[in-house]
Write a protein that holds these residues in place. Structure first.
Motif, short mmCIF file in Angstrom:
data_model
loop_
_atom_site.label_atom_id
_atom_site.label_comp_id
_atom_site.label_asym_id
_atom_site.label_seq_id
_atom_site.Cartn_x
_atom_site.Cartn_y
_atom_site.Cartn_z
N GLY A 53 51.96 -13.02 8.66
CA GLY A 53 53.28 -12.54 9.06
C GLY A 53 54.18 -12.17 7.91
N GLY A 109 51.18 -11.54 15.96
CA GLY A 109 51.74 -12.73 15.35
C GLY A 109 51.50 -14.03 16.11
N ALA A 154 45.69 -13.64 16.29
CA ALA A 154 46.78 -12.78 16.75
C ALA A 154 46.23 -11.42 17.18
N TYR A 159 49.65 -9.38 12.57
CA TYR A 159 50.84 -10.21 12.41
C TYR A 159 52.09 -9.39 12.06
#
Length: 347
Positions: free
Chosen positions: A312, A129, A146, A288
Protein backbone atom coordinates in the motif's frame (compact mmCIF):
# COMPACT_ATOMS: atom_id res chain seq x y z
CA UNK A 1 -57.57 -26.56 5.82
CA UNK A 2 -55.04 -29.39 5.91
CA UNK A 3 -54.43 -30.78 9.36
CA UNK A 4 -50.99 -30.45 10.97
CA UNK A 5 -51.35 -34.10 12.01
CA UNK A 6 -51.34 -35.37 8.45
CA UNK A 7 -48.27 -37.47 7.93
CA UNK A 8 -47.06 -35.54 4.87
CA UNK A 9 -43.50 -34.61 3.96
CA UNK A 10 -44.46 -31.01 3.17
CA UNK A 11 -44.60 -28.24 5.70
CA UNK A 12 -48.14 -26.85 6.13
CA UNK A 13 -47.35 -23.54 4.37
CA UNK A 14 -45.72 -25.27 1.41
CA UNK A 15 -48.66 -27.66 1.21
CA UNK A 16 -51.11 -24.77 1.19
CA UNK A 17 -49.18 -23.05 -1.60
CA UNK A 18 -49.16 -26.27 -3.64
CA UNK A 19 -52.90 -26.75 -3.04
CA UNK A 20 -53.72 -23.22 -4.22
CA UNK A 21 -51.54 -23.71 -7.28
CA UNK A 22 -53.43 -26.88 -8.16
CA UNK A 23 -56.85 -25.31 -7.55
CA UNK A 24 -56.03 -22.40 -9.83
CA UNK A 25 -54.59 -24.76 -12.45
CA UNK A 26 -57.73 -26.93 -12.40
CA UNK A 27 -60.32 -24.20 -12.86
CA UNK A 28 -60.97 -20.49 -12.66
CA UNK A 29 -61.71 -19.43 -9.09
CA UNK A 30 -65.15 -18.07 -8.28
CA UNK A 31 -65.54 -14.87 -6.27
CA UNK A 32 -65.54 -16.67 -2.92
CA UNK A 33 -62.44 -18.69 -3.80
CA UNK A 34 -60.73 -15.56 -5.13
CA UNK A 35 -61.42 -13.72 -1.88
CA UNK A 36 -60.12 -16.68 0.13
CA UNK A 37 -56.98 -16.83 -2.02
CA UNK A 38 -56.31 -13.11 -1.70
CA UNK A 39 -56.76 -13.32 2.06
CA UNK A 40 -54.29 -16.22 2.27
CA UNK A 41 -51.64 -14.71 0.02
CA UNK A 42 -51.79 -11.30 1.74
CA UNK A 43 -51.59 -12.82 5.22
CA UNK A 44 -47.79 -12.65 5.08
CA UNK A 45 -44.97 -12.25 2.58
CA UNK A 46 -43.90 -15.86 3.15
CA UNK A 47 -47.11 -17.15 1.52
CA UNK A 48 -46.59 -14.96 -1.51
CA UNK A 49 -43.00 -16.17 -1.96
CA UNK A 50 -44.03 -19.82 -1.65
CA UNK A 51 -46.81 -19.37 -4.20
CA UNK A 52 -44.39 -17.69 -6.66
CA UNK A 53 -42.01 -20.62 -6.25
CA UNK A 54 -44.81 -23.10 -6.82
CA UNK A 55 -45.92 -21.33 -10.00
CA UNK A 56 -42.31 -21.41 -11.18
CA UNK A 57 -42.35 -25.19 -10.75
CA UNK A 58 -44.67 -25.62 -13.70
CA UNK A 59 -42.63 -23.22 -15.83
CA UNK A 60 -39.32 -24.97 -15.14
CA UNK A 61 -40.26 -28.64 -14.75
CA UNK A 62 -39.50 -29.45 -18.38
CA UNK A 63 -36.10 -27.79 -18.12
CA UNK A 64 -35.04 -29.87 -15.12
CA UNK A 65 -36.62 -33.16 -16.11
CA UNK A 66 -33.25 -34.64 -17.05
CA UNK A 67 -31.38 -33.53 -13.94
CA UNK A 68 -29.92 -36.36 -11.79
CA UNK A 69 -32.41 -37.42 -9.14
CA UNK A 70 -35.45 -35.75 -10.66
CA UNK A 71 -36.87 -38.88 -12.23
CA UNK A 72 -36.88 -40.64 -8.85
CA UNK A 73 -38.61 -37.69 -7.22
CA UNK A 74 -41.22 -37.57 -9.96
CA UNK A 75 -41.86 -41.31 -9.65
CA UNK A 76 -42.49 -40.96 -5.91
CA UNK A 77 -44.85 -38.05 -6.48
CA UNK A 78 -46.82 -39.82 -9.18
CA UNK A 79 -47.07 -42.91 -7.01
CA UNK A 80 -48.53 -40.79 -4.21
CA UNK A 81 -51.12 -39.36 -6.59
CA UNK A 82 -52.08 -42.77 -7.98
CA UNK A 83 -52.63 -44.14 -4.48
CA UNK A 84 -54.85 -41.18 -3.64
CA UNK A 85 -56.85 -41.56 -6.84
CA UNK A 86 -57.38 -45.24 -6.13
CA UNK A 87 -58.85 -44.45 -2.73
CA UNK A 88 -61.29 -41.81 -3.94
CA UNK A 89 -63.60 -41.34 -6.94
CA UNK A 90 -64.01 -37.62 -6.34
CA UNK A 91 -61.64 -35.36 -8.22
CA UNK A 92 -62.04 -32.63 -5.63
CA UNK A 93 -61.54 -34.84 -2.60
CA UNK A 94 -59.12 -33.74 0.15
CA UNK A 95 -57.00 -36.87 -0.39
CA UNK A 96 -56.51 -36.06 -4.04
CA UNK A 97 -55.75 -32.47 -3.27
CA UNK A 98 -53.12 -33.56 -0.77
CA UNK A 99 -51.68 -35.91 -3.41
CA UNK A 100 -51.58 -33.11 -5.96
CA UNK A 101 -49.89 -30.95 -3.37
CA UNK A 102 -47.38 -33.75 -2.86
CA UNK A 103 -46.69 -33.87 -6.60
CA UNK A 104 -46.17 -30.12 -6.62
CA UNK A 105 -44.08 -30.34 -3.50
CA UNK A 106 -41.78 -32.97 -4.97
CA UNK A 107 -41.45 -30.85 -8.08
CA UNK A 108 -40.74 -27.79 -5.93
CA UNK A 109 -38.06 -29.74 -4.09
CA UNK A 110 -36.47 -30.73 -7.37
CA UNK A 111 -36.71 -27.27 -8.88
CA UNK A 112 -35.26 -25.61 -5.80
CA UNK A 113 -32.48 -28.18 -5.91
CA UNK A 114 -31.91 -27.33 -9.55
CA UNK A 115 -31.77 -23.65 -8.71
CA UNK A 116 -29.19 -24.43 -6.04
CA UNK A 117 -27.14 -26.46 -8.50
CA UNK A 118 -27.34 -23.73 -11.12
CA UNK A 119 -26.33 -20.89 -8.83
CA UNK A 120 -22.74 -21.90 -9.41
CA UNK A 121 -19.77 -21.92 -7.05
CA UNK A 122 -19.22 -19.84 -3.94
CA UNK A 123 -17.16 -16.76 -4.79
CA UNK A 124 -14.72 -15.10 -2.38
CA UNK A 125 -13.04 -11.85 -3.38
CA UNK A 126 -10.96 -9.02 -1.98
CA UNK A 127 -10.80 -5.42 -3.10
CA UNK A 128 -7.66 -3.34 -3.69
CA UNK A 129 -5.57 -3.26 -0.52
CA UNK A 130 -7.70 -5.88 1.30
CA UNK A 131 -6.56 -9.32 2.48
CA UNK A 132 -8.89 -12.02 3.72
CA UNK A 133 -8.72 -15.39 5.53
CA UNK A 134 -11.38 -17.96 4.62
CA UNK A 135 -12.38 -21.29 6.19
CA UNK A 136 -13.85 -23.65 3.60
CA UNK A 137 -16.53 -26.26 4.25
CA UNK A 138 -14.02 -29.14 4.31
CA UNK A 139 -11.82 -27.45 6.91
CA UNK A 140 -9.27 -26.14 4.42
CA UNK A 141 -8.06 -22.58 4.92
CA UNK A 142 -7.43 -19.93 2.28
CA UNK A 143 -5.42 -16.74 2.62
CA UNK A 144 -6.53 -14.38 -0.15
CA UNK A 145 -4.24 -11.58 -1.29
CA UNK A 146 -5.52 -8.12 -2.24
CA UNK A 147 -7.51 -7.69 -5.46
CA UNK A 148 -7.94 -11.47 -5.77
CA UNK A 149 -10.85 -13.83 -6.31
CA UNK A 150 -11.54 -17.56 -6.04
CA UNK A 151 -14.58 -19.64 -6.96
CA UNK A 152 -15.21 -22.72 -4.79
CA UNK A 153 -17.19 -25.80 -5.84
CA UNK A 154 -17.21 -28.85 -3.54
CA UNK A 155 -18.87 -32.12 -4.55
CA UNK A 156 -18.85 -35.67 -3.20
CA UNK A 157 -16.03 -36.79 -5.48
CA UNK A 158 -13.84 -33.68 -5.69
CA UNK A 159 -12.97 -30.29 -4.27
CA UNK A 160 -12.55 -27.70 -7.02
CA UNK A 161 -11.23 -24.15 -6.75
CA UNK A 162 -10.84 -21.64 -9.56
CA UNK A 163 -8.36 -18.80 -9.03
CA UNK A 164 -10.00 -16.14 -11.15
CA UNK A 165 -7.30 -13.54 -10.56
CA UNK A 166 -4.69 -12.50 -8.00
CA UNK A 167 -3.06 -14.79 -5.46
CA UNK A 168 -4.14 -17.23 -2.76
CA UNK A 169 -2.46 -19.58 -0.29
CA UNK A 170 -4.17 -22.88 0.47
CA UNK A 171 -3.81 -25.02 3.60
CA UNK A 172 -5.62 -28.14 2.48
CA UNK A 173 -7.51 -30.47 4.83
CA UNK A 174 -6.59 -34.11 4.22
CA UNK A 175 -9.18 -36.13 2.31
CA UNK A 176 -7.64 -38.92 0.20
CA UNK A 177 -11.00 -39.67 -1.42
CA UNK A 178 -11.43 -36.13 -2.76
CA UNK A 179 -8.51 -34.43 -4.52
CA UNK A 180 -8.22 -30.69 -3.95
CA UNK A 181 -7.77 -28.99 -7.31
CA UNK A 182 -6.94 -25.33 -7.93
CA UNK A 183 -7.35 -24.26 -11.55
CA UNK A 184 -5.58 -21.12 -12.70
CA UNK A 185 -5.19 -20.12 -16.31
CA UNK A 186 -4.40 -23.21 -18.38
CA UNK A 187 -3.09 -25.30 -15.46
CA UNK A 188 -4.53 -27.22 -12.51
CA UNK A 189 -2.78 -27.83 -9.18
CA UNK A 190 -3.75 -31.11 -7.51
CA UNK A 191 -3.23 -31.86 -3.81
CA UNK A 192 -4.67 -33.93 -0.96
CA UNK A 193 -3.39 -32.45 2.29
CA UNK A 194 -0.72 -29.82 1.86
CA UNK A 195 0.11 -26.09 1.84
CA UNK A 196 0.82 -24.10 -1.30
CA UNK A 197 0.13 -20.79 -3.01
CA UNK A 198 -1.03 -20.02 -6.53
CA UNK A 199 -0.61 -16.68 -8.26
CA UNK A 200 -1.91 -15.41 -11.60
CA UNK A 201 -0.08 -12.58 -13.31
CA UNK A 202 -0.68 -11.13 -16.76
CA UNK A 203 1.06 -13.94 -18.62
CA UNK A 204 2.43 -16.04 -15.80
CA UNK A 205 1.38 -18.69 -13.31
CA UNK A 206 3.38 -19.23 -10.13
CA UNK A 207 2.82 -22.23 -7.83
CA UNK A 208 4.87 -22.37 -4.64
CA UNK A 209 4.80 -25.42 -2.35
CA UNK A 210 5.34 -24.98 1.40
CA UNK A 211 4.41 -28.43 2.76
CA UNK A 212 3.40 -31.81 1.36
CA UNK A 213 3.29 -32.54 -2.34
CA UNK A 214 1.38 -31.25 -5.35
CA UNK A 215 1.22 -31.99 -9.05
CA UNK A 216 0.60 -29.36 -11.73
CA UNK A 217 -1.14 -30.59 -14.88
CA UNK A 218 -2.92 -29.06 -17.89
CA UNK A 219 -6.43 -27.94 -16.96
CA UNK A 220 -8.02 -30.43 -19.37
CA UNK A 221 -6.48 -33.39 -17.50
CA UNK A 222 -9.09 -35.52 -15.74
CA UNK A 223 -8.31 -35.39 -12.02
CA UNK A 224 -9.22 -38.60 -10.14
CA UNK A 225 -6.48 -38.90 -7.54
CA UNK A 226 -3.08 -37.44 -6.78
CA UNK A 227 -1.22 -40.73 -7.56
CA UNK A 228 -2.86 -41.02 -10.98
CA UNK A 229 -2.06 -37.38 -11.77
CA UNK A 230 1.57 -37.76 -10.68
CA UNK A 231 1.97 -40.66 -13.14
CA UNK A 232 0.79 -38.48 -16.01
CA UNK A 233 3.50 -37.59 -18.51
CA UNK A 234 2.33 -33.96 -18.49
CA UNK A 235 2.50 -33.56 -14.69
CA UNK A 236 5.07 -31.41 -12.90
CA UNK A 237 5.57 -32.50 -9.28
CA UNK A 238 6.78 -30.03 -6.66
CA UNK A 239 8.51 -30.59 -3.34
CA UNK A 240 8.55 -28.14 -0.40
CA UNK A 241 10.52 -25.01 -1.18
CA UNK A 242 10.07 -25.38 -4.93
CA UNK A 243 8.15 -23.01 -7.19
CA UNK A 244 6.77 -23.62 -10.66
CA UNK A 245 6.91 -20.57 -12.93
CA UNK A 246 4.91 -21.12 -16.13
CA UNK A 247 4.06 -18.91 -19.11
CA UNK A 248 0.32 -18.91 -19.72
CA UNK A 249 0.45 -18.32 -23.48
CA UNK A 250 2.92 -21.11 -24.29
CA UNK A 251 2.54 -23.43 -21.31
CA UNK A 252 6.31 -23.57 -20.90
CA UNK A 253 7.49 -23.66 -17.33
CA UNK A 254 10.41 -24.23 -15.02
CA UNK A 255 10.84 -25.27 -11.40
CA UNK A 256 13.05 -23.09 -9.22
CA UNK A 257 14.09 -23.06 -5.58
CA UNK A 258 12.30 -20.43 -3.50
CA UNK A 259 12.62 -18.75 -0.09
CA UNK A 260 9.26 -19.69 1.44
CA UNK A 261 9.45 -17.19 4.30
CA UNK A 262 10.12 -14.25 1.99
CA UNK A 263 7.50 -15.49 -0.46
CA UNK A 264 4.85 -15.34 2.28
CA UNK A 265 5.65 -11.80 3.40
CA UNK A 266 2.46 -10.56 1.69
CA UNK A 267 0.43 -12.26 4.42
CA UNK A 268 2.09 -9.86 6.89
CA UNK A 269 1.57 -6.75 4.78
CA UNK A 270 4.93 -6.65 3.00
CA UNK A 271 5.78 -7.15 -0.66
CA UNK A 272 9.17 -8.79 -1.16
CA UNK A 273 10.76 -8.73 -4.61
CA UNK A 274 13.62 -11.10 -5.43
CA UNK A 275 15.14 -10.66 -8.89
CA UNK A 276 11.88 -10.09 -10.76
CA UNK A 277 11.08 -7.78 -13.70
CA UNK A 278 9.55 -4.42 -12.89
CA UNK A 279 6.47 -5.36 -14.95
CA UNK A 280 5.78 -8.24 -12.57
CA UNK A 281 6.50 -6.15 -9.48
CA UNK A 282 4.03 -3.49 -10.65
CA UNK A 283 1.25 -6.08 -11.01
CA UNK A 284 1.66 -6.96 -7.34
CA UNK A 285 1.95 -3.34 -6.19
CA UNK A 286 -1.26 -2.53 -8.07
CA UNK A 287 -3.21 -4.93 -5.84
CA UNK A 288 -2.71 -2.36 -3.11
CA UNK A 289 -2.81 0.90 -5.11
CA UNK A 290 -6.03 2.79 -5.78
CA UNK A 291 -4.20 4.64 -8.58
CA UNK A 292 -2.67 1.92 -10.78
CA UNK A 293 0.90 2.06 -12.02
CA UNK A 294 1.51 1.62 -15.75
CA UNK A 295 4.83 1.08 -17.53
CA UNK A 296 5.23 3.11 -20.70
CA UNK A 297 8.13 1.29 -22.38
CA UNK A 298 9.33 -2.29 -22.60
CA UNK A 299 12.85 -1.46 -21.45
CA UNK A 300 11.51 -0.13 -18.14
CA UNK A 301 9.39 -3.23 -17.66
CA UNK A 302 12.46 -5.45 -17.99
CA UNK A 303 14.37 -3.79 -15.14
CA UNK A 304 15.17 -6.41 -12.46
CA UNK A 305 13.84 -5.39 -9.06
CA UNK A 306 14.90 -6.37 -5.54
CA UNK A 307 13.58 -4.99 -2.26
CA UNK A 308 10.93 -5.13 0.45
CA UNK A 309 8.07 -2.61 0.53
CA UNK A 310 5.08 -2.07 2.78
CA UNK A 311 1.90 -3.13 1.00
CA UNK A 312 0.00 0.00 0.00
CA UNK A 313 3.00 2.35 0.26
CA UNK A 314 3.09 3.15 -3.44
CA UNK A 315 5.01 6.35 -2.88
CA UNK A 316 7.99 4.53 -1.32
CA UNK A 317 7.97 1.97 -4.12
CA UNK A 318 8.05 4.68 -6.80
CA UNK A 319 10.77 6.59 -4.97
CA UNK A 320 12.88 3.45 -4.66
CA UNK A 321 12.65 2.21 -8.24
CA UNK A 322 13.05 5.60 -9.87
CA UNK A 323 16.15 6.47 -7.83
CA UNK A 324 17.85 3.10 -8.29
CA UNK A 325 16.92 2.01 -11.79
CA UNK A 326 17.22 5.07 -14.05
CA UNK A 327 13.47 5.55 -14.28
CA UNK A 328 11.05 8.43 -13.85
CA UNK A 329 7.38 8.60 -12.92
CA UNK A 330 4.55 11.04 -13.48
CA UNK A 331 1.02 11.10 -12.11
CA UNK A 332 -2.02 11.51 -14.33
CA UNK A 333 -5.68 11.61 -13.45
CA UNK A 334 -6.14 7.87 -13.97
CA UNK A 335 -2.72 6.30 -13.37
CA UNK A 336 0.94 6.64 -12.43
CA UNK A 337 3.25 6.27 -15.43
CA UNK A 338 6.79 4.87 -15.21
CA UNK A 339 9.20 5.27 -18.11
CA UNK A 340 12.91 4.94 -18.79
CA UNK A 341 15.14 7.98 -18.60
CA UNK A 342 16.94 8.33 -21.91
CA UNK A 343 20.68 8.99 -21.88
CA UNK A 344 20.28 12.55 -23.16
CA UNK A 345 18.02 13.33 -20.20
CA UNK A 346 20.77 12.44 -17.70
CA UNK A 347 22.87 15.40 -16.73
Amino acid sequence: MISHNDNLSLHHDEEAAASWCMRIAEQRLDLADQAEFEQWISANAHNARLFEQMVAVWQYTDAIAELPGFLALRAKALNAMEQAQASSETAKSPSRRRALAAVAGFALFAVMGAWNWSTGPDVYATSIGERRNIQLADGSRVSLDAASQISVSFKDERRSIMLDHGRAKFDVAKDPMRPFTVTAGSQAVVAIGTSFSVELLKDQLRVLLFEGEVAVVPQKTVVKSLPSVKNSASAASLHPGQELVATLTTGAGKIIESDSDRALSWEEGRIDFIDIPLSEAVERINRYSALPIMIEDAAAGRKIINGVFDAGDTESFLSGVTSLYNLKSRVTEKSILITSIKNKEIK
